[in-house]
Design a protein around this motif. Sequence first.
Motif, PDB file in Angstrom:
ATOM      1  N   ALA A 240       0.818  -1.212   0.000  1.00 30.87           N
ATOM      2  CA  ALA A 240       0.000   0.000   0.000  1.00 30.87           C
ATOM      3  C   ALA A 240       0.856   1.268   0.000  1.00 30.87           C
ATOM      4  O   ALA A 240       0.471   2.283  -0.574  1.00 30.87           O
ATOM      5  N   GLY A 241       2.037   1.208   0.619  1.00 33.03           N
ATOM      6  CA  GLY A 241       2.914   2.383   0.664  1.00 33.03           C
ATOM      7  C   GLY A 241       3.346   2.810  -0.731  1.00 33.03           C
ATOM      8  O   GLY A 241       3.341   4.004  -1.067  1.00 33.03           O
ATOM      9  N   THR A 242       3.685   1.859  -1.549  1.00 32.45           N
ATOM     10  CA  THR A 242       4.121   2.153  -2.926  1.00 32.45           C
ATOM     11  C   THR A 242       2.949   2.672  -3.760  1.00 32.45           C
ATOM     12  O   THR A 242       3.088   3.637  -4.518  1.00 32.45           O
ATOM     13  N   LEU A 243       1.794   2.057  -3.575  1.00 30.75           N
ATOM     14  CA  LEU A 243       0.597   2.507  -4.304  1.00 30.75           C
ATOM     15  C   LEU A 243       0.331   3.986  -4.047  1.00 30.75           C
ATOM     16  O   LEU A 243       0.039   4.752  -4.963  1.00 30.75           O
ATOM     17  N   HIS A 244       0.465   4.394  -2.792  1.00 26.79           N
ATOM     18  CA  HIS A 244       0.080   5.762  -2.430  1.00 26.79           C
ATOM     19  C   HIS A 244       1.142   6.800  -2.784  1.00 26.79           C
ATOM     20  O   HIS A 244       0.884   7.995  -2.700  1.00 26.79           O
ATOM     21  N   GLU A 245       2.323   6.373  -3.193  1.00 24.40           N
ATOM     22  CA  GLU A 245       3.385   7.330  -3.542  1.00 24.40           C
ATOM     23  C   GLU A 245       3.365   7.728  -5.013  1.00 24.40           C
ATOM     24  O   GLU A 245       4.022   8.675  -5.405  1.00 24.40           O
ATOM     25  N   VAL A 246       2.652   6.975  -5.840  1.00 26.89           N
ATOM     26  CA  VAL A 246       2.638   7.326  -7.268  1.00 26.89           C
ATOM     27  C   VAL A 246       1.469   8.263  -7.548  1.00 26.89           C
ATOM     28  O   VAL A 246       0.602   8.451  -6.699  1.00 26.89           O
ATOM     29  N   SER A 247       1.413   8.819  -8.753  1.00 27.78           N
ATOM     30  CA  SER A 247       0.338   9.762  -9.066  1.00 27.78           C
ATOM     31  C   SER A 247      -1.002   9.010  -9.081  1.00 27.78           C
ATOM     32  O   SER A 247      -1.049   7.820  -9.418  1.00 27.78           O
ATOM     33  N   PRO A 248      -2.097   9.696  -8.733  1.00 24.02           N
ATOM     34  CA  PRO A 248      -3.405   9.015  -8.664  1.00 24.02           C
ATOM     35  C   PRO A 248      -3.849   8.423  -9.994  1.00 24.02           C
ATOM     36  O   PRO A 248      -4.671   7.523 -10.038  1.00 24.02           O
ATOM     37  N   GLU A 249      -3.282   8.921 -11.088  1.00 26.79           N
ATOM     38  CA  GLU A 249      -3.681   8.408 -12.415  1.00 26.79           C
ATOM     39  C   GLU A 249      -2.910   7.140 -12.801  1.00 26.79           C
ATOM     40  O   GLU A 249      -3.216   6.520 -13.818  1.00 26.79           O
TER      41      GLU A 249
END
Length: 284
Positions: free
Chosen positions: A93-102
Amino acid sequence: MRLARTLIDRDQDHLEPALPLALKELYDGDLHFPATPVDRPFVIANFVSTLDGVVSYEVKGHAGGSTISGSDNPDGFIMGLLRASADAIIVGAGTLHEVSPESLWIPESTYPGAKHLYANYRINALHKPEYPFLVVVSGSGRLELERAIFRTPGVRTVVITTSAGRDTLATEGATKLPSVQIQALDSSRGMIAPGAILRLLHTHFGVRRLLHEGGPTLFGQFLAAEAVDELFLTLSPQIAGRKADTVRPGLVQGMEFMPASAPWFQLLSVKQMAEHLYLRYQRA
Ligand SMILES: NC(=O)c1ccc[n+]([C@@H]2O[C@H](COP(=O)([O-])OP(=O)(O)OC[C@H]3O[C@@H](n4cnc5c(N)ncnc54)[C@H](OP(=O)(O)O)[C@@H]3O)[C@@H](O)[C@H]2O)c1
């Protein structure tokens, strides 16, 4: 035209080609993977790190891998090639939340120029669906559900979580999202064992080749569980440094090995373009 130059390739004893010619030219060589283990997917990890082993500056807007690689083209191409080779991609989840929402975890996101080559390789050579699906691991179930990865038709996402996480996600409406599946597994203090994740992906979702894109917390657990078969590591020619009171994760976070049990790797290939090195390791 090749995107990286092959300096060492110790994986050349194959009669049949694996990559279509155009991808082979860009990669400056072929890319074979061993047969899948019988009871779990074959796990390939992919990271980019600075010379001093940092994988994230953990600075807002500059926490991702592209800051580390300097938005390097061959790194993006290899990442896309690995995505194209996989049935599924797993991230914490940490990696998911660090990238742009798109962001979408599809092959062409990291190297759009090879979109059609990746699709041809997947569909005609590997006989896989157009895109790998994304697996997000979250103990808490606290995920930003507005992200494109949860709302793009044709792009499938599986969330592996705890029973408490599943309840949280259901409350937030995740069960109503048509391209999202939620799977709850047993956990110990919110942490789900990599073995259980791999068994689920193998038996329930038919995953034979899994690409692990981190981050360092999830990767450390997979390493400790001896569930990483290969590591593709881009070495970027910059030094980030660290202070005692700042968090700048290396490849592994939240896990340490002792000399007697630390995992060792064998070098399979080395590629180079300008100042970057692209290393491929196999678990020894
Ligand atoms: N340079 C690179 O190649 C690269 C690659 C990947 C990531 N990164 C960077 O690394 C940073 C993120 O690091 P990170 O260590 O926090 O990332 P992470 O491993 O992606 O995320 C950690 C989170 O994932 C969930 N998780 C991990 N293992 C779990 C398990 N066994 N069971 C249940 N949940 C589990 C937990 O989520 P909950 O809190 O929701 O329970 C945990 O807080 C970002 O800055 C990212 O950009 C860099």
